[in-house]
Design a protein around this motif. Structure first.
Motif, short mmCIF file in Angstrom:
data_model
loop_
_atom_site.label_atom_id
_atom_site.label_comp_id
_atom_site.label_asym_id
_atom_site.label_seq_id
_atom_site.Cartn_x
_atom_site.Cartn_y
_atom_site.Cartn_z
N GLN A 81 5.00 -2.82 3.89
CA GLN A 81 3.60 -2.44 3.90
C GLN A 81 2.88 -2.90 2.63
N ALA A 82 1.85 -3.73 2.82
CA ALA A 82 1.02 -4.08 1.67
C ALA A 82 0.38 -2.81 1.11
N VAL A 83 0.41 -2.66 -0.19
CA VAL A 83 -0.15 -1.47 -0.83
C VAL A 83 -1.65 -1.42 -0.57
N MET A 89 -2.64 4.86 2.09
CA MET A 89 -1.19 4.70 1.87
C MET A 89 -0.47 6.01 2.18
N ASP A 90 -1.05 7.12 1.76
CA ASP A 90 -0.45 8.42 2.06
C ASP A 90 -0.35 8.64 3.57
N LYS A 95 2.68 9.29 8.58
CA LYS A 95 2.81 9.07 10.02
C LYS A 95 4.04 8.23 10.38
N THR A 96 4.36 7.22 9.58
CA THR A 96 5.54 6.43 9.90
C THR A 96 6.82 7.22 9.64
N THR A 97 6.79 8.15 8.69
CA THR A 97 7.92 9.06 8.50
C THR A 97 8.11 9.92 9.74
N GLU A 98 7.03 10.46 10.26
CA GLU A 98 7.11 11.27 11.48
C GLU A 98 7.67 10.46 12.64
N LEU A 99 7.35 9.18 12.69
CA LEU A 99 7.82 8.32 13.77
C LEU A 99 9.29 7.93 13.61
N GLY A 100 9.84 8.10 12.41
CA GLY A 100 11.25 7.82 12.20
C GLY A 100 11.58 6.53 11.49
N VAL A 101 10.63 5.99 10.73
CA VAL A 101 10.91 4.75 9.99
C VAL A 101 12.06 4.99 9.00
N HIS A 102 12.92 3.98 8.87
CA HIS A 102 14.11 4.12 8.01
C HIS A 102 13.79 3.85 6.54
N ALA A 121 4.80 2.59 -11.27
CA ALA A 121 5.56 2.49 -10.02
C ALA A 121 6.35 3.75 -9.71
N ALA A 122 7.05 4.28 -10.72
CA ALA A 122 7.88 5.47 -10.49
C ALA A 122 7.03 6.67 -10.08
N VAL A 123 5.85 6.79 -10.69
CA VAL A 123 4.95 7.89 -10.35
C VAL A 123 4.46 7.75 -8.91
N LYS A 124 4.12 6.53 -8.52
CA LYS A 124 3.67 6.27 -7.15
C LYS A 124 4.76 6.63 -6.14
N VAL A 125 5.98 6.18 -6.42
CA VAL A 125 7.08 6.44 -5.49
C VAL A 125 7.35 7.93 -5.37
N ALA A 126 7.29 8.66 -6.49
CA ALA A 126 7.50 10.11 -6.45
C ALA A 126 6.44 10.79 -5.58
N LYS A 127 5.21 10.33 -5.70
CA LYS A 127 4.12 10.89 -4.89
C LYS A 127 4.32 10.58 -3.41
N TRP A 128 4.68 9.32 -3.12
CA TRP A 128 4.90 8.94 -1.72
C TRP A 128 6.09 9.70 -1.14
N ARG A 129 7.12 9.90 -1.95
CA ARG A 129 8.29 10.63 -1.46
C ARG A 129 7.91 12.08 -1.14
N ALA A 130 7.05 12.67 -1.96
CA ALA A 130 6.59 14.03 -1.70
C ALA A 130 5.83 14.10 -0.38
N VAL A 131 5.03 13.07 -0.11
CA VAL A 131 4.31 13.01 1.18
C VAL A 131 5.30 12.94 2.34
N ALA A 132 6.34 12.11 2.17
CA ALA A 132 7.36 11.96 3.22
C ALA A 132 8.13 13.27 3.43
N ILE A 133 8.41 13.98 2.36
CA ILE A 133 9.12 15.27 2.48
C ILE A 133 8.28 16.26 3.27
N GLU A 134 7.01 16.34 2.97
CA GLU A 134 6.13 17.24 3.72
C GLU A 134 6.09 16.84 5.19
N ALA A 135 6.15 15.54 5.45
CA ALA A 135 6.11 15.06 6.83
C ALA A 135 7.35 15.48 7.61
#
Length: 251
Positions: A81-83, A89-90, A95-102, A121-135
């Protein structure tokens, strides 16, 4: 039943403990009580059915009643995914986490409006991971996707080794219907793809040179219809289509 997330749970655990933000959510938002039934996901395919054993000021003890183990999907789907802008991005992550993306690989492209520095980068990834966890907590998805640090497209292409099917959303003339790509792969290999890679461009899409480089890596251009979709819409649509086609191929 309320769901929570704890990483790295031992499979033979008989007691778990919610701490930090998970405990705060349980205590101050959901207001769980002793003997309340709850579920814990570890993001690695296990769900633990529990009941609240003890409630304290900053933690919640859980007694494990049952562990459920889910089989990993036979074909992992990776989203390249292009940033894009933060909210978009969130939404893509959610939504792709909910769909089951690996796996989600954030790609920095020439037309990317948001271009995280290596320091960010690390801050961005931590934020995105938090979004995925909530998903996964919201939908009960037992698998938490891997999320890479954002890297330039050229770097990603050099590192990519995907022997399966690779598709890129395209508005160019001659782009194929997604089903045609999946059926063609099955016809050649006599089985569904072992992996699927989905490439989605940024606001303004990939440049012609970027598109050419992605196609040179083995990707097949696919159409998502006659209209110009936002990047987030294209990402969600492409992953959903891939999951659907894989479910058909498995039958």
């Amino acid at each position: 039943m309320h769901r929570f997330f704890i990483a790295g749970v031992a499979h033979d655990s008989t007691e778990l403990r919610l701490e930090g933000s998970e405990a705060h959510h349980a205590l101050n938002v959901l207001r769980v009580e002793t003997n309340s039934p709850v579920s814990v996901l570890d993001g690695a395919g296990s769900e633990y059915l529990c009941k609240v054993k003890d409630v304290r000021r900053n933690s919640v003890a859980l007694a494990v009643l049952e562990r459920r183990q889910f089989t990993q999907p036979p074909c992992p789907v990776t989203l390249f995914q292009a940033v894009v802008k933060n909210k978009a991005m969130d939404l893509i992550i959610q939504k792709t986490t909910e769909l089951g993306v690996h796996k989600i690989v954030p790609v920095i492209c020439e037309r990317s409006v948001v271009r995280p520095s290596s320091a960010d980068a690390a801050v961005k990834v931590a934020k995105w991971r938090a979004v995925a966890i909530e998903a996964i907590k919201q939908c009960g998805q037992p698998w938490l996707p891997l999320i890479d640090e954002p890297r330039p497209l050229a770097h990603v292409l050099r590192e990519q080794q995907t022997p399966g099917l690779s598709i890129v959303a395209s508005l160019e003339h001659g782009a194929k219907h997604p089903r045609e790509c999946f059926m063609a792969h099955i016809a050649v290999h006599r089985s569904p793809p072992k992996t699927v890679s989905v490439w989605i461009g940024p606001e303004g899409d990939f440049t012609k040179d970027e598109q050419a480089a992605i196609l040179a890596s083995g990707a097949v251009p696919v159409t998502l219809g006659p209209y110009v979709l936002r990047s987030e819409t294209a990402a969600i649509c492409s992953v959903a289509i891939s999951m659907y086609e894989l479910s058909l191929g498995a039958k």
